[in-house]
Design an enzyme around this catalytic site. Structure first.
Site, PDB file in Angstrom:
ATOM      1  N   LYS A   1       0.827  -1.206   0.000  1.00 14.35           N
ATOM      2  CA  LYS A   1       0.000   0.000   0.000  1.00 14.35           C
ATOM      3  C   LYS A   1       0.861   1.256   0.000  1.00 14.35           C
ATOM      4  CE  LYS A   1      -4.277  -1.676   2.136  1.00 14.35           C
ATOM      5  NZ  LYS A   1      -3.999  -3.099   2.104  1.00 14.35           N
TER       6      LYS A   1
ATOM      7  N   GLU B   1      -2.938   7.018   8.063  1.00 12.66           N
ATOM      8  CA  GLU B   1      -3.692   7.972   7.258  1.00 12.66           C
ATOM      9  C   GLU B   1      -4.711   8.711   8.118  1.00 12.66           C
ATOM     10  OE1 GLU B   1      -3.778   5.876   2.856  1.00 12.66           O
ATOM     11  OE2 GLU B   1      -5.538   5.714   4.149  1.00 12.66           O
TER      12      GLU B   1
ATOM     13  N   HIS C   1     -14.346  -3.226   9.011  1.00 17.42           N
ATOM     14  CA  HIS C   1     -13.623  -2.859   7.791  1.00 17.42           C
ATOM     15  C   HIS C   1     -13.774  -3.901   6.690  1.00 17.42           C
ATOM     16  CE1 HIS C   1     -11.922   0.308  10.195  1.00 17.42           C
ATOM     17  NE2 HIS C   1     -11.364  -0.553  11.009  1.00 17.42           N
TER      18      HIS C   1
ATOM     19  N   ARG D   1      -6.764  -8.294  -8.740  1.00 17.18           N
ATOM     20  CA  ARG D   1      -7.464  -9.571  -8.904  1.00 17.18           C
ATOM     21  C   ARG D   1      -8.941  -9.280  -9.130  1.00 17.18           C
ATOM     22  NH1 ARG D   1     -10.122  -9.671  -4.047  1.00 17.18           N
ATOM     23  NH2 ARG D   1      -9.041  -8.811  -2.241  1.00 17.18           N
TER      24      ARG D   1
END
Length: 673
Positions: free
Chosen positions: A116, A200, A235, A292
């Site tokens: 990420k 973040e 999440h 994917r």
């Protein structure tokens, strides 16, 4: 086009790929672990190869075993599905080196998006907007805490190599940062083999909107519009729909162009998803790219009319995309609900066990239709602790969002599954929630609507114990008085006839929160029922079948009907689209005070591994204090003290494996010696 395809996955995606490959005339090869010897995906393929033990690390994550299975069976291509090795650059590279087509993007594209942190740096250079945060390599805890302080709370800690909601923690304050970071790193290391994280800014009331992209090896790259995946728990996505409610053409174009730019930046080929977080005002930021096919791809298929798995196979064979961007359009609205073996009332804890029954409403499988079911398990299968507890995906399509929502409500109400806890009733409440119905969506919807979605348990109406009592009598061979055979021989009429004229019976039931006492009395050819201390009411019924029994009962002037599954002393009743689970209590066990659990014990909710023990024998704890952290199904679960007390003994240490129901520690009153 290759002629033999190996499917390096399990469950519904393996079944889906097998169905499309068969339609295209391809020979298919399944791989399976010890736990999946009789799984549905094994039967769906032409050939099956055993590759190892039940744990993913000893089977589905073994690239060597999968490549050997391909060599033995002559497979020229491997479809990785999603999860397991689907985003593993080393596996994609090993396939290429072995001369086998990897149905997915090039290894370099997977590697570029696999981190990420690295992906965000790449996207920043490509002009794709990013959420403010720290995405660097420095991982010292104190350094990360200072970065979080500078960003401003709340912040989101995310596993750099993660996905599927694992390795993520929301941190509200500086004081909570260290514990959240440690927990996030443990889960990330267990799930992805890396404990690197990024920090973040946590956006308030954001929406999770993702763009389906597709590219071929000839330089063509398009997007197939967006999906809204905002409704999440822990999440992880619960509901996905397409198109995103309230999406303007201008915003759709901007997000689509950003997604295509992201794909082109890494030389992408095949199906992929670019995920964005969007603020209420319309600004959107890149989160990650999943290299994917996604679990939620059927809603895109429903609104576009295209088979994305077929596209994957054709692109992998070197063919061009079948359509251009200008040829794509949106038709109607589609919603997908993920049906899980889990208990929403206990923090969505996975439910392990045998799926005794599983029935869906009329539907199509792996095709476009008003109701579609993509499933990888069937009645008789066992939900194990080794894999994701998804039972199936339920997809509906309508002319507009409201028609799709109503179809989803009806389809959910018609599902009958027993043997494990499921989230079906919760999904029904979610579909009916005013905020969801009004498309007032954001990633905090479930928490925001908690009181509506998790209403307190209510006492059952008398008709439910009446239906249960009728089902028990039917299962025991007793016929309703109106169904007696009138043979002239009272000994041959199995309707409760007694020489003394009166037959009484008491059936105690429990729904887990309350006990019900159904008192039955047959006199003068008529059954009467008393529930608890209520009035005696006339009861009549008719029933047919056994598993389930279809029972219709009348209690006084109230009619009720439903399907009843009886397994041992458990009754699952499906009435008016709701499932009621009752335990037929053993009067002898109740009278002697016998119980399945020892007093004061805290048991493992499922099989797993102990990660941390926060207390020692002799410790005084308060209700809600964390006691033990265990890992199950690649997720952390914290066992909290149910009441104030003193820890008498701790039975396990970090690293120990525990079974479902194992006593973890003994908790007694503070005064115990």
């Amino acid at each position: 086009m290759f002629d033999t395809l190996l499917i390096a996955n399990r469950g519904e995606i393996a079944c889906r790929v097998a169905a499309t490959a068969r339609r295209m005339g391809l020979r298919t090869v399944a791989v399976y672990s010890d736990a999946d010897a009789h799984a549905r995906h094994v039967a769906a393929c032409d050939v099956a190869v055993h590759i190892g033990g039940p744990e993913p690390a000893s089977s589905y994550l073994r690239a060597d075993a999968i490549l050997e299975a391909a060599r033995r069976t002559g497979a020229q291509a491997i479809h990785p599905g999603y999860g397991f090795l689907s985003e593993n650059a080393a596996f994609a590279r090993a396939c290429a080196e072995a001369g086998i087509v990897f149905v997915g993007p090039p290894a370099d594209a997977i590697a570029a998006m696999g981190s990420k942190s690295a992906a965000k740096t790449l996207m920043e250079s490509a002009g794709v907007p990013l959420v403010p945060g720290y995405h660097g390599q420095e991982q010292d805890p104190e350094f990360l805490r200072r970065q979080a302080d500078a960003i401003g709370y709340p912040v989101l800690i995310k596993a750099s190599a993660g996905g599927g909601g694992k390795g993520m923690r929301i941190v509200e304050s500086d004081e909570a940062f260290a514990e959240a970071l440690a927990s996030c790193r443990r889960e990330a290391a267990s799930s992805f083999g890396s404990d690197q994280v990024l920090i973040e800014r946590y956006l308030q009331r954001p929406r999770h909107i993702e763009i389906q992209v597709f590219a071929d090896g000839l330089g063509n790259c398009i997007h197939l519009f967006e999906r809204d995946c905002s409704v999440q728990r822990r999440h992880q996505k619960v509901i996905e729909e397409a198109p995103a409610p309230g999406m303007t053409p201008e915003r759709r174009q901007a997000m689509g162009e950003a997604a295509v730019a992201a794909a082109r930046a890494v030389g992408y080929v095949g199906a992929g998803t670019v995920e964005f977080i969007a603020e209420p005002g319309g600004r959107f930021y890149f989160m990650e790219m999943n290299t994917r096919l996604q679990v939620e791809h059927p809603v895109t298929e429903a609104i576009t009319g295209h088979d994305l798995v077929e596209w994957q196979l054709r692109v992998a064979a070197g063919q061009a995309l079948p359509v251009s961007q200008a040829q794509l359009s949106i038709h109607g609205h589609a919603i997908e609900a993920r049906i899980y073996a889990e208990n929403p009332d206990k923090g969505f804890l996975p439910s392990i066990g045998r799926l005794d029954a599983l029935e869906f409403p009329p539907h199509v499988v792996f095709q476009r239709g008003p109701v579609r079911v993509d499933g990888g398990v069937q009645a008789g299968d066992t939900i194990t602790p080794y894999y994701d507890p998804m039972i199936a995906k339920l997809i509906v399509h309508g002319q507009d969002r409201e028609q799709a929502r109503q179809r989803m409500l009806r389809a959910l109400a018609a599902i009958r599954g027993t043997g494990v806890q499921t989230n079906i009733a919760f999904l029904g409440r979610l579909m009916d929630d005013p905020a969801f119905a009004a498309a007032d969506l954001d990633t905090g919807l479930i928490e925001r609507e908690h009181d509506r979605l998790f209403p307190p348990a209510e006492a059952l109406p008398d008709t439910v114990p009446a239906l249960a009592a009728a089902a028990v009598l039917h299962a025991g061979g007793l016929a309703a008085p109106e169904a007696r055979r009138l043979t002239g021989d009272p000994w041959a009429d199995a309707d409760g006839w007694r020489v003394g004229g009166v037959y009484t019976r008491e059936l105690p039931f429990s729904d887990g929160t309350r006990d019900y006492r159904a008192g039955l009395r047959r006199e003068d050819g008529q059954w009467r029922l008393t529930v608890d201390d209520g009035p005696s009411q006339a009861l009549s019924w008719s029933a047919r079948g056994t598993h389930p029994a279809h029972v219709r009962a009348r209690l006084a002037d109230l009619d009720v009907q439903g399907a009843v599954f009886i397994q041992g002393r458990r009754l699952d009743l499906f009435v008016d689209g709701r499932r009621h689970t009752l335990e037929w209590r053993d009067p002898i066990a109740l009278a002697t005070g016998e119980s399945d659990e020892g007093p004061g014990g805290l048991s493992a909710p499922m099989p797993g591994k102990i990660l941390a023990v926060a207390v020692a024998a002799g410790a005084i704890v308060a209700r809600g204090d964390p006691l033990i952290v265990m890992e199950a199904m690649k997720m952390e679960h914290t066992i909290h003290a149910p009441h104030d007390g003193k820890v008498l003994e701790v039975y396990f240490a970090p690293g120990d494996q525990v079974r479902d129901g194992d006593a973890l520690l003994a908790l007694g009153p503070v005064g115990d010696e």
